[in-house]
Design an enzyme around this catalytic site. Structure first.
Site, short mmCIF file in Angstrom:
data_model
loop_
_atom_site.label_atom_id
_atom_site.label_comp_id
_atom_site.label_asym_id
_atom_site.label_seq_id
_atom_site.Cartn_x
_atom_site.Cartn_y
_atom_site.Cartn_z
N GLN A 140 -5.49 -0.19 -4.09
CA GLN A 140 -6.15 -1.44 -4.04
C GLN A 140 -7.17 -1.50 -5.05
O GLN A 140 -7.46 -2.06 -6.47
CB GLN A 140 -7.17 -2.30 -3.44
CG GLN A 140 -7.73 -3.02 -3.91
CD GLN A 140 -7.66 -4.28 -2.75
OE1 GLN A 140 -7.71 -4.58 -1.65
NE2 GLN A 140 -9.43 -4.73 -3.01
N CYS A 187 -2.08 -3.13 7.32
CA CYS A 187 -1.74 -1.50 7.73
C CYS A 187 -3.41 -1.90 8.62
O CYS A 187 -3.53 -0.76 9.30
CB CYS A 187 -1.91 -0.03 6.43
SG CYS A 187 -3.14 -0.59 4.67
N CYS A 200 -0.03 -1.77 -0.08
CA CYS A 200 0.02 -0.17 -0.32
C CYS A 200 0.68 1.14 -0.17
O CYS A 200 1.89 1.40 0.36
CB CYS A 200 -0.88 -0.18 1.55
SG CYS A 200 -0.47 1.12 2.24
N GLU A 201 0.43 2.42 -1.07
CA GLU A 201 1.01 3.14 -0.70
C GLU A 201 1.11 4.32 0.32
O GLU A 201 2.13 5.80 0.45
CB GLU A 201 1.13 3.89 -2.27
CG GLU A 201 -0.39 4.75 -1.98
CD GLU A 201 -0.16 5.35 -3.60
OE1 GLU A 201 -0.03 5.22 -4.72
OE2 GLU A 201 -1.62 6.44 -3.89
N HIS A 202 0.56 4.48 1.33
CA HIS A 202 0.28 4.68 2.53
C HIS A 202 1.46 4.57 3.42
O HIS A 202 1.26 5.11 4.05
CB HIS A 202 -1.11 4.95 2.98
CG HIS A 202 -2.06 5.54 1.70
ND1 HIS A 202 -3.54 4.90 1.61
CD2 HIS A 202 -2.03 6.25 1.20
CE1 HIS A 202 -4.18 5.66 0.76
NE2 HIS A 202 -3.19 6.23 -0.06
N HIS A 203 1.31 3.32 3.47
CA HIS A 203 1.83 2.83 5.23
C HIS A 203 3.14 2.07 4.66
O HIS A 203 3.23 1.41 5.40
CB HIS A 203 1.51 2.20 5.83
CG HIS A 203 -0.02 2.80 5.86
ND1 HIS A 203 -0.83 2.63 5.97
CD2 HIS A 203 -0.20 3.80 7.22
CE1 HIS A 203 -2.23 3.75 6.06
NE2 HIS A 203 -1.60 4.49 7.21
N HIS A 227 -5.60 -6.23 4.15
CA HIS A 227 -4.71 -5.13 4.08
C HIS A 227 -3.99 -5.13 5.39
O HIS A 227 -3.95 -4.68 6.86
CB HIS A 227 -5.36 -3.54 3.81
CG HIS A 227 -5.70 -3.31 2.24
ND1 HIS A 227 -5.25 -2.03 1.66
CD2 HIS A 227 -6.65 -4.00 1.75
CE1 HIS A 227 -5.10 -2.60 0.52
NE2 HIS A 227 -6.59 -3.41 0.47
ZN ZN Z 1 -2.06 1.28 3.93
#
Ligand code: ZN
Length: 187
Positions: A117, A147, A76-79, A145
């Site tokens: 996703q 995260c 995931c590009e956020h975490h 996920h």
């Molecule tokens: Zn994430």
């Protein structure tokens, strides 16, 4: 990717986390993490058109083809934490079909990048459409996920489901319903 530079940065990161870089278990960790990251983001250097590499065949069939339960591993590009699960890809051809393994390669090409996703699902649908000029394409993806599971809301059992439908899968409710039913059928 500059392997040496990434190793340095991982070393600095471990230091900031309060770790002792000299202890045995961590000595080679920066190098291992750099290698792992290079592999996990290999999709940036793969082009979906090259991945398919001519494995497209003529077919008179205009029936629906579904490849189900393709494994998905992404970050995931956020975490920068993994999400993983499976996806199902269906299409109705216009005289061309694509090798089953190549659909899996298309999935990997986009999954091995930093992703969300929703975008991953849409990119796969678009690439399959472009590869064979399909009349319609549908992609459903179900992922967990880390995260979400390990931090944040700590919902360990939730699965995120996304779909992307193009062409007749978008325009024709019966086609879409057939696809959705077949992705849920278990042998
Ligand atoms: Zn994430």
């Amino acid at each position: 990717m500059n392997q040496k530079r990434v190793e340095e940065l991982i070393g600095e990161l471990l230091g900031e986390l309060g770790e002792d870089l000299e202890r045995d278990g961590l000595k080679r960790t920066p190098a291992r993490v750099a290698q792992a990251l290079a592999f996990l983001t290999r999709g940036y250097s793969h082009d979906p058109v090259e991945v398919v590499n001519g494995a497209i065949f003529e077919s008179v069939s205009d029936n629906m083809v579904i490849v189900r339960d393709i494994e998905v591993y992404s970050l995931c590009e956020h975490h920068l934490m993994p999400f993983y699960g499976r996806c199902h890809v269906g299409y109705i051809s216009r005289g061309k079909v694509i090798g089953v393994s190549k659909i899996a390669r298309i999935v990997d090409c986009f999954a091995a990048r930093l992703q969300i996703q929703e975008r991953l699902t849409a990119e796969i649908a678009r690439a399959v459409t472009d590869a064979i000029g399909a009349e319609g394409v549908g992609v459903v993806m179900e992922c967990r996920h880390l995260c979400m599971m390990m931090r944040g809301v700590e919902k360990q059992n939730s699965v995120m489901v996304t779909s992307s439908v193009l062409g007749s899968f978008h325009d024709d409710p019966a086609t879409r319903a057939e696809f959705m039913a077949l992705t849920q059928h278990r042998v």
